[in-house]
Design an enzyme around this catalytic site. Structure first.
Site, PDB file in Angstrom:
ATOM      1  N   ILE A  44     -47.679  11.794  -5.109  1.00  0.00           N
ATOM      2  CA  ILE A  44     -48.058  12.115  -3.719  1.00  0.00           C
ATOM      3  C   ILE A  44     -48.532  13.563  -3.713  1.00  0.00           C
ATOM      4  CG2 ILE A  44     -47.264  12.302  -1.332  1.00  0.00           C
ATOM      5  CD1 ILE A  44     -45.018  10.291  -2.048  1.00  0.00           C
ATOM      6  N   GLU A  45     -49.809  13.747  -3.420  1.00  0.00           N
ATOM      7  CA  GLU A  45     -50.378  15.103  -3.486  1.00  0.00           C
ATOM      8  C   GLU A  45     -50.312  15.793  -2.124  1.00  0.00           C
ATOM      9  OE1 GLU A  45     -54.137  14.856  -5.574  1.00  0.00           O
ATOM     10  OE2 GLU A  45     -53.055  14.373  -7.429  1.00  0.00           O
ATOM     11  N   CYS A  54     -44.909  14.276  -8.698  1.00  0.00           N
ATOM     12  CA  CYS A  54     -45.356  13.270  -9.664  1.00  0.00           C
ATOM     13  C   CYS A  54     -44.656  11.932  -9.434  1.00  0.00           C
ATOM     14  CB  CYS A  54     -45.021  13.715 -11.083  1.00  0.00           C
ATOM     15  SG  CYS A  54     -45.881  15.182 -11.646  1.00  0.00           S
ATOM     16  N   GLU A  56     -43.047  10.058 -11.548  1.00  0.00           N
ATOM     17  CA  GLU A  56     -41.723   9.941 -12.182  1.00  0.00           C
ATOM     18  C   GLU A  56     -40.630  10.474 -11.274  1.00  0.00           C
ATOM     19  OE1 GLU A  56     -44.536  11.173 -13.304  1.00  0.00           O
ATOM     20  OE2 GLU A  56     -44.543  11.372 -15.479  1.00  0.00           O
ATOM     21  N   CYS A  87     -45.098  15.327 -17.243  1.00  0.00           N
ATOM     22  CA  CYS A  87     -45.266  16.789 -17.269  1.00  0.00           C
ATOM     23  C   CYS A  87     -43.917  17.460 -17.562  1.00  0.00           C
ATOM     24  CB  CYS A  87     -45.836  17.280 -15.937  1.00  0.00           C
ATOM     25  SG  CYS A  87     -44.628  17.365 -14.603  1.00  0.00           S
ATOM     26  N   CYS A  90     -41.194  17.112 -14.829  1.00  0.00           N
ATOM     27  CA  CYS A  90     -40.575  15.775 -14.798  1.00  0.00           C
ATOM     28  C   CYS A  90     -39.637  15.573 -15.981  1.00  0.00           C
ATOM     29  CB  CYS A  90     -41.642  14.685 -14.779  1.00  0.00           C
ATOM     30  SG  CYS A  90     -42.485  14.600 -13.181  1.00  0.00           S
TER      31      CYS A  90
END
Ligand code: THU
Length: 133
Positions: A44-45, A54, A56, A87, A90
Site C-alpha cells: 500500500i503506497e 510492503c 510482507e 526488503c 521486512c
C-alpha cells in the site's frame, strides 16, 4: 510438509489487493501459520513515499493482530520475472515476529520460486535479546 505451490498462488492472487499508486509494482504475500491458516497482504503506497508499506508487513501485522504467533512460511510474488526478494525493513520485521527459521519463498508472476530460510537473508539480526541489560 505444506503445499508450496498453493502458498505461491495465494501470494500471486494477493497482488490484486495492492495499491501501488506511484510505482505500479504490485506485490502480494501469503503467510502460513503453523496450524495451517494463511494471511495475505499486499503493498500500500503513500504520497509521502516513505510511508509506503510492503506486502510482507501488511500480511504479518494482520496475522499478529488476529493473535497468531507461530509461522511456517511466507511466499512473496510481484509482477516481474524476477523472484521477489523482501526488503531489509521486512526482513527485520519478519525476524522479530516470525523468527529466523521460517521459509521465505521468493516467487515471480509465473509461479517460479526459490526457498530460503529467513536466517540466511538476515544473518546476525537485531532482536529482543539485545534490549535486555
Ligand atoms: N515492495 C513490497 O511490497 N515487497 C517487497 O518485497 C519489495 C518491495 C513494494 C514497496 C513498494 O510499494 C513497491 O514494492 C516498489 O518498491
Amino acid at each position: 510438509m505444506y503445499d508450496i505451490k498453493n502458498l505461491v498462488q495465494q501470494a500471486i492472487n494477493a497482488r490484486s489487493k495492492a495499491l501501488p499508486t506511484y510505482s505500479n509494482f504490485h506485490v502480494g504475500a501469503a503467510l502460513l501459520t503453523d496450524d495451517g491458516k494463511v494471511y495475505t497482504g499486499a503493498n500500500i503506497e503513500n504520497s509521502s513515499y516513505s510511508l509506503t508499506i510492503c506486502a510482507e508487513r501488511t500480511a504479518v501485522f494482520q496475522a499478529v493482530l488476529e493473535g497468531e504467533r507461530k509461522f511456517t512460511a511466507i511466499a512473496i510474488a510481484s509482477d516481474g520475472e524476477a523472484l521477489c526478494s523482501p526488503c531489509g525493513a521486512c526482513r527485520q520485521v519478519l525476524s522479530d515476529l516470525c523468527g529466523g527459521n521460517i521459509d521465505v519463498i521468493m516467487a515471480n508472476h509465473k509461479g517460479e520460486y526459490k526457498i530460503f530460510k529467513l536466517s540466511e537473508l538476515i544473518p546476525h539480526s537485531f532482536g529482543e535479546e539485545f534490549l535486555k541489560p
